[in-house]
Design an enzyme around this catalytic site. Structure first.
Site, PDB file in Angstrom:
ATOM      1  N   TYR A   1       0.855  -1.194   0.000  1.00 15.32           N
ATOM      2  CA  TYR A   1       0.000   0.000   0.000  1.00 15.32           C
ATOM      3  C   TYR A   1       0.884   1.233   0.000  1.00 15.32           C
ATOM      4  O   TYR A   1       1.714   1.424   0.901  1.00 15.32           O
ATOM      5  CB  TYR A   1      -0.911   0.007   1.231  1.00 15.32           C
ATOM      6  CG  TYR A   1      -1.770   1.246   1.328  1.00 15.32           C
ATOM      7  CD1 TYR A   1      -2.870   1.416   0.498  1.00 15.32           C
ATOM      8  CD2 TYR A   1      -1.477   2.260   2.245  1.00 15.32           C
ATOM      9  CE1 TYR A   1      -3.664   2.546   0.576  1.00 15.32           C
ATOM     10  CE2 TYR A   1      -2.268   3.397   2.333  1.00 15.32           C
ATOM     11  CZ  TYR A   1      -3.360   3.539   1.498  1.00 15.32           C
ATOM     12  OH  TYR A   1      -4.140   4.668   1.578  1.00 15.32           O
TER      13      TYR A   1
ATOM     14  N   LYS B   1      -1.530  -1.120  -4.199  1.00 19.95           N
ATOM     15  CA  LYS B   1      -2.624  -0.141  -4.220  1.00 19.95           C
ATOM     16  C   LYS B   1      -1.938   1.215  -4.100  1.00 19.95           C
ATOM     17  O   LYS B   1      -1.456   1.568  -3.029  1.00 19.95           O
ATOM     18  CB  LYS B   1      -3.611  -0.385  -3.074  1.00 19.95           C
ATOM     19  CG  LYS B   1      -4.742   0.639  -2.982  1.00 19.95           C
ATOM     20  CD  LYS B   1      -5.722   0.240  -1.881  1.00 19.95           C
ATOM     21  CE  LYS B   1      -6.607   1.396  -1.442  1.00 19.95           C
ATOM     22  NZ  LYS B   1      -7.569   1.837  -2.458  1.00 19.95           N
TER      23      LYS B   1
END
Length: 312
Positions: free
Chosen positions: A145, A174
């Protein structure tokens, strides 16, 4: 078909980051959660769900509750729906325990969030160690992330990102830098290091820009409120129909601003739930403390933005 595809293949396109409906006394409402998961996941063009993400209040749920969310998603989402669960804990040992439990509950993959304490500063080796503990406790594909650049030291600098991407157990990111220049910098770095590594443009305010620069898709909470519109934007971008993509973006942008950008910060989950209540998809929009309820001003801005999006 999905059985023949890799995890990375299945990550392409739009995946909705879901919320967790609560009762007025802040308990998880299982029936409403099932309805929410099933409704979003069955929307044409939604290829998967991100559960136990920030929108899913992962920092205030117990491990048993996070596990329950994964189990319900697995049970009630369409069989071909990819289920990714967030892993978020300040302790690396507890994060590893959580990751193993969420894999056992049925998650197809896991997204490793940086602990909030890292915003104040950390040694790069702490980040590597945290991810290593989770890696060694699990067997499913793992995701990184990229935190917003406004989140202090939680955002990984290029040299650290390079070390993280070098671990073959991690196959996707992400990309939530929430800043276009950083997004492109990270995208180019990752493509140079590992061309097969999946980069998901996941800054809700600039989805159009990330799709233009390059992206395999998105895991976004906007897609749990207006999934059809986010899918329309993605499909238009994939087809190179930038006029249609800009039209979808024009409808989405005010809603993204009202949910994510308008001050005060950190109110996205409250506002997402308020939107779902305005759309009559939730009867109770309670969010666990310390978040206070939605204000009249927030509600008015969200209502107006939902009208522009064509949802109301």
């Amino acid at each position: 078909m999905s059985g023949l595809q890799t995890f990375g293949d299945r990550l392409r396109g739009i995946h909705a980051a879901t919320i967790v409906p609560m009762t007025p006394d802040f308990a998880i409402d299982d029936a409403k959660l099932v309805a929410h998961l099933a409704s979003v996941a069955s929307t044409p063009g939604i290829n998967g769900l991100l559960v136990n993400g920030h929108a899913g209040e992962n920092f205030v749920l117990s491990l048993a509750e996070k596990r329950r969310v994964v189990e319900l998603a697995r049970e009630h989402a369409p069989k071909n729906c990819l289920i990714v669960s967030g892993v978020n804990h300040e302790s690396s040992l507890e994060a590893a325990r959580e990751a193993a439990a969420l894999e056992q509950a049925g998650a197809d993959g896991l997204l490793v969030f940086p602990p909030n304490s890292w915003a104040l500063g950390h040694a790069d080796d702490c980040v590597i160690e945290h991810h290593r503990h989770i890696r060694d406790a699990t067997t499913v594909p793992l995701m990184l992330y990229a935190a917003p650049v406004g989140a202090g030291a939680m955002a990984y600098v290029p040299s650290l990102l390079e070390r993280l991407v070098a671990d073959s157990r991690f196959v996707a990111i992400k990309e939530g830098s929430w800043e276009v220049a950083t997004y492109e910098q990270n995208l180019r770095l990752i493509r140079k290091l590992r061309p097969e590594f999946v980069v998901l443009g996941s800054g809700d305010e600039h989805l159009l820009t990330s799709y233009l620069v390059g992206s395999a898709g998105s895991q976004v909470s906007l897609a749990c409120v207006v999934p059809e519109l986010v899918v329309t934007l993605w499909n238009a971008a994939e087809a190179g129909d930038w006029e249609r993509a800009r039209a979808a973006h024009a409808k989405l942008y005010p809603l993204a601003v009202a949910i994510y950008r308008d001050a005060p910060g950190g109110r996205a989950t409250v506002r997402l739930k308020a939107c779902l209540k305005l759309l009559a998809r939730l009867s109770c929009d309670a969010v666990r403390p310390p978040q206070p309820p939605v204000t009249p001003g927030e509600l008015q801005a969200l209502q107006q933005a939902l009208r522009i999006a064509g949802a109301l």
